[in-house]
Scaffold this active site. Sequence first.
Site, PDB file in Angstrom:
ATOM      1  N   ASP A  77       0.732  -1.082   0.033  1.00 20.17           N
ATOM      2  CA  ASP A  77       0.052   0.136   0.063  1.00 20.17           C
ATOM      3  C   ASP A  77       0.932   1.156   0.058  1.00 20.17           C
ATOM      4  O   ASP A  77       1.868   1.272   0.697  1.00 20.17           O
ATOM      5  CB  ASP A  77      -0.965   0.102   1.213  1.00 20.17           C
ATOM      6  CG  ASP A  77      -2.015   1.042   1.332  1.00 20.17           C
ATOM      7  OD1 ASP A  77      -2.613   1.401   0.162  1.00 20.17           O
ATOM      8  OD2 ASP A  77      -2.334   1.356   2.159  1.00 20.17           O
ATOM      9  N   GLU A 129      -3.800   5.084  -8.646  1.00 21.26           N
ATOM     10  CA  GLU A 129      -4.530   6.137  -7.948  1.00 21.26           C
ATOM     11  C   GLU A 129      -4.707   7.285  -8.660  1.00 21.26           C
ATOM     12  O   GLU A 129      -3.642   7.893  -9.159  1.00 21.26           O
ATOM     13  CB  GLU A 129      -4.050   6.443  -6.478  1.00 21.26           C
ATOM     14  CG  GLU A 129      -5.018   7.496  -5.753  1.00 21.26           C
ATOM     15  CD  GLU A 129      -4.610   7.408  -4.132  1.00 21.26           C
ATOM     16  OE1 GLU A 129      -3.817   7.017  -3.660  1.00 21.26           O
ATOM     17  OE2 GLU A 129      -5.158   8.327  -3.580  1.00 21.26           O
ATOM     18  N   HIS A 176      -7.561   9.717   4.739  1.00 19.75           N
ATOM     19  CA  HIS A 176      -6.782   8.802   5.528  1.00 19.75           C
ATOM     20  C   HIS A 176      -6.791   9.061   6.988  1.00 19.75           C
ATOM     21  O   HIS A 176      -6.893  10.338   7.164  1.00 19.75           O
ATOM     22  CB  HIS A 176      -5.313   8.621   5.114  1.00 19.75           C
ATOM     23  CG  HIS A 176      -5.108   8.164   3.792  1.00 19.75           C
ATOM     24  ND1 HIS A 176      -4.635   8.852   2.670  1.00 19.75           N
ATOM     25  CD2 HIS A 176      -5.164   6.735   3.257  1.00 19.75           C
ATOM     26  CE1 HIS A 176      -4.568   8.025   1.508  1.00 19.75           C
ATOM     27  NE2 HIS A 176      -4.651   6.693   2.099  1.00 19.75           N
ATOM     28  N   GLY A 206     -11.079   3.894   4.725  1.00 19.45           N
ATOM     29  CA  GLY A 206     -12.469   3.324   5.190  1.00 19.45           C
ATOM     30  C   GLY A 206     -12.715   3.498   6.615  1.00 19.45           C
ATOM     31  O   GLY A 206     -13.982   3.404   6.758  1.00 19.45           O
TER      32      GLY A 206
HETATM   33 ZN   LIG Z   1      -4.148   4.965   1.199  1.00 17.90          ZN
END
Ligand SMILES: [Zn+2]
Length: 293
Positions: A77, A129, A176, A206
């Site tokens: 990530d 992204e 984030h 999330g």
């Molecule tokens: Zn991220």
Amino acid sequence: MADMLGHAYRHAYAVGAFGVVTLDFLEAIIKAAENFRAPVILNLAESHFGYYDFDLLAPAAVAAARRASVPVAIHLDHGQSLESAERAIRSGFSGVMVDCSDRLFEDNLRLTREVVALAHAGGVTVEGELGYVPGGEGENAENLSQEFEYTSHAEAKVFVARSRVDCLAVSIGTRHGRMKGAPKLDYARLAKINEAVGMPLVIHGGSGLSDEQFRKLIANGVAKINYYTALSDLAVRHIRDNPSIGDNGYMALKRSIREAVSAEVERCIRLWGSGGRAAEVLEQCRAAVEVQA
Ligand SMILES: [Zn+2]
């Protein structure tokens, strides 16, 4: 990982990409996924590499994935360079993301294409992204000076076609880290992006979203949800709220944290619809070793 996400996308559920920072988190996530027969993604974020020894934790993640009775993908990530992606691929990861989202469109595209060329040669999935999701994993997201840059569906279409990424992280209002209250999400924008690219979409940040928000995200093409801050906060809160947690020693404390993290991962698995999908995914998707062969 691409096969796994393709299955989730076609069947309108999302796979959790849970942040791994210790062996306890690793064990807790795998246990929850096995309990609910869910495919799962282990997310190792480069921003955390200063807090643990990558060369020790990465092999542990690979061993856990191999041994698990459910499909497990391991994902880099927010990798910071092509070298990071290469290191992850050599370590046995099944997915990589190199974060170029703070760059201009053409630079992001050029760098992402390099990552795709490297990763696809080894059968590894790439997450691109487009647009910028501010904040840091596990940090406070209030009063951030960084600005959102929302994803545009027209740019997303060009970006996906030219980069050949396998899934796309979008910026539609999440951040984030930790926030007070749930953020406002731009579902109309998400729906347009989904229509334009027709591939699994990824949500970063999330933590802190409501059940209803998750349902709407998944209904609009989100097939991977990154989730770390809530797990980190939960572990800290668990220690703080249980003053006697250390009375039976460190091992008991660790077990107690594993159980708390596992319970939250199970809640996510139920909510996001990935529970009970393991058998189908195993049957329909190629294993990473098979892809790499
Ligand atoms: Zn991220």
